[in-house]
Design a protein around this motif. Structure first.
Motif, PDB file in Angstrom:
ATOM      1  N   LEU A 101       0.853  -1.183   0.000  1.00  0.00           N
ATOM      2  CA  LEU A 101       0.000   0.000   0.000  1.00  0.00           C
ATOM      3  C   LEU A 101       0.888   1.232   0.000  1.00  0.00           C
ATOM      4  O   LEU A 101       2.026   1.184   0.494  1.00  0.00           O
ATOM      5  N   ARG A 102       0.357   2.329  -0.516  1.00  0.00           N
ATOM      6  CA  ARG A 102       1.033   3.608  -0.400  1.00  0.00           C
ATOM      7  C   ARG A 102       0.100   4.607   0.245  1.00  0.00           C
ATOM      8  O   ARG A 102      -0.978   4.893  -0.285  1.00  0.00           O
ATOM      9  N   LEU A 103       0.525   5.125   1.377  1.00  0.00           N
ATOM     10  CA  LEU A 103      -0.220   6.166   2.072  1.00  0.00           C
ATOM     11  C   LEU A 103       0.303   7.535   1.646  1.00  0.00           C
ATOM     12  O   LEU A 103       1.501   7.684   1.383  1.00  0.00           O
ATOM     13  N   SER A 104      -0.598   8.503   1.594  1.00  0.00           N
ATOM     14  CA  SER A 104      -0.228   9.874   1.269  1.00  0.00           C
ATOM     15  C   SER A 104      -0.697  10.803   2.378  1.00  0.00           C
ATOM     16  O   SER A 104      -1.720  10.542   3.025  1.00  0.00           O
ATOM     17  N   CYS A 105       0.035  11.887   2.554  1.00  0.00           N
ATOM     18  CA  CYS A 105      -0.326  12.896   3.553  1.00  0.00           C
ATOM     19  C   CYS A 105      -0.036  14.259   2.955  1.00  0.00           C
ATOM     20  O   CYS A 105       1.107  14.551   2.599  1.00  0.00           O
ATOM     21  N   THR A 106      -1.068  15.072   2.859  1.00  0.00           N
ATOM     22  CA  THR A 106      -0.910  16.413   2.324  1.00  0.00           C
ATOM     23  C   THR A 106      -1.051  17.428   3.449  1.00  0.00           C
ATOM     24  O   THR A 106      -2.023  17.376   4.218  1.00  0.00           O
ATOM     25  N   ALA A 107      -0.092  18.329   3.519  1.00  0.00           N
ATOM     26  CA  ALA A 107      -0.083  19.358   4.556  1.00  0.00           C
ATOM     27  C   ALA A 107      -0.546  20.687   3.982  1.00  0.00           C
ATOM     28  O   ALA A 107      -0.272  21.011   2.823  1.00  0.00           O
ATOM     29  N   SER A 108      -1.246  21.454   4.818  1.00  0.00           N
ATOM     30  CA  SER A 108      -1.677  22.797   4.435  1.00  0.00           C
ATOM     31  C   SER A 108      -1.563  23.697   5.669  1.00  0.00           C
ATOM     32  O   SER A 108      -1.315  23.234   6.775  1.00  0.00           O
ATOM     33  N   GLY A 109      -1.748  24.986   5.429  1.00  0.00           N
ATOM     34  CA  GLY A 109      -1.592  25.932   6.519  1.00  0.00           C
ATOM     35  C   GLY A 109      -0.178  26.457   6.574  1.00  0.00           C
ATOM     36  O   GLY A 109       0.491  26.574   5.550  1.00  0.00           O
ATOM     37  N   ASP A 110       0.305  26.771   7.762  1.00  0.00           N
ATOM     38  CA  ASP A 110       1.634  27.330   7.935  1.00  0.00           C
ATOM     39  C   ASP A 110       2.677  26.219   7.994  1.00  0.00           C
ATOM     40  O   ASP A 110       3.092  25.779   9.060  1.00  0.00           O
ATOM     41  N   THR A 111       3.115  25.776   6.828  1.00  0.00           N
ATOM     42  CA  THR A 111       4.072  24.670   6.745  1.00  0.00           C
ATOM     43  C   THR A 111       5.519  25.135   6.746  1.00  0.00           C
ATOM     44  O   THR A 111       6.436  24.314   6.759  1.00  0.00           O
ATOM     45  N   SER A 112       5.744  26.434   6.748  1.00  0.00           N
ATOM     46  CA  SER A 112       7.099  26.963   6.614  1.00  0.00           C
ATOM     47  C   SER A 112       7.998  26.603   7.790  1.00  0.00           C
ATOM     48  O   SER A 112       9.217  26.536   7.639  1.00  0.00           O
TER      49      SER A 112
END
Length: 123
Positions: free
Chosen positions: A18-29
């Motif tokens: 399996l391949r899991l994905s995780c997308t980040a948003s907001g203040d990622t800096s």
């Protein structure tokens, strides 16, 4: 604040992938590291794989080393967990996590978590 959304969990047979994905948003800096954690029923949540977003260096716990691979696409603010040769003991809720601020080694500094995605491995 950073928001994390995981996808890719499923039910598979032992030996599958399996391949899991995780997308980040907001203040990622301010994020210096991303990680995957997992939690099985009756057990504490444990960190299993980590990637330092700047250098791209990775770390794995022994139970997944050689079978799981963490990677990132910085342009998409996305982290992946490729899981091969899955075993029934890999059954768990998998969480993506982010660590921000002062860089500290290990899994303790991770304070942002997604909602999780379920992975179930049948014998």
């Amino acid at each position: 604040q950073v928001q994390l959304v995981e996808t890719g969990g499923a039910s598979v047979q032992a030996g599958g992938s399996l391949r899991l994905s995780c997308t980040a948003s907001g203040d990622t800096s301010k994020t210096y590291s991303m990680a995957w954690f997992r939690q099985s029923p009756g057990k504490e949540r444990e960190g299993i794989a980590q990637i330092y977003t700047g250098a791209g260096s990775t770390y794995y716990v022994d139970s997944v080393k050689g079978r799981f691979t963490i990677s990132q696409n910085a342009a998409k603010n996305t982290v992946y967990l490729q899981m091969n040769n899955l075993k029934p003991e890999d059954t768990a809720m998998y969480y993506c996590a982010a660590a921000q601020g002062v860089m500290v080694a290990g899994f303790a500094p991770f304070s942002y978590f997604g909602q999780g995605t379920q992975v179930t491995v049948s014998p």
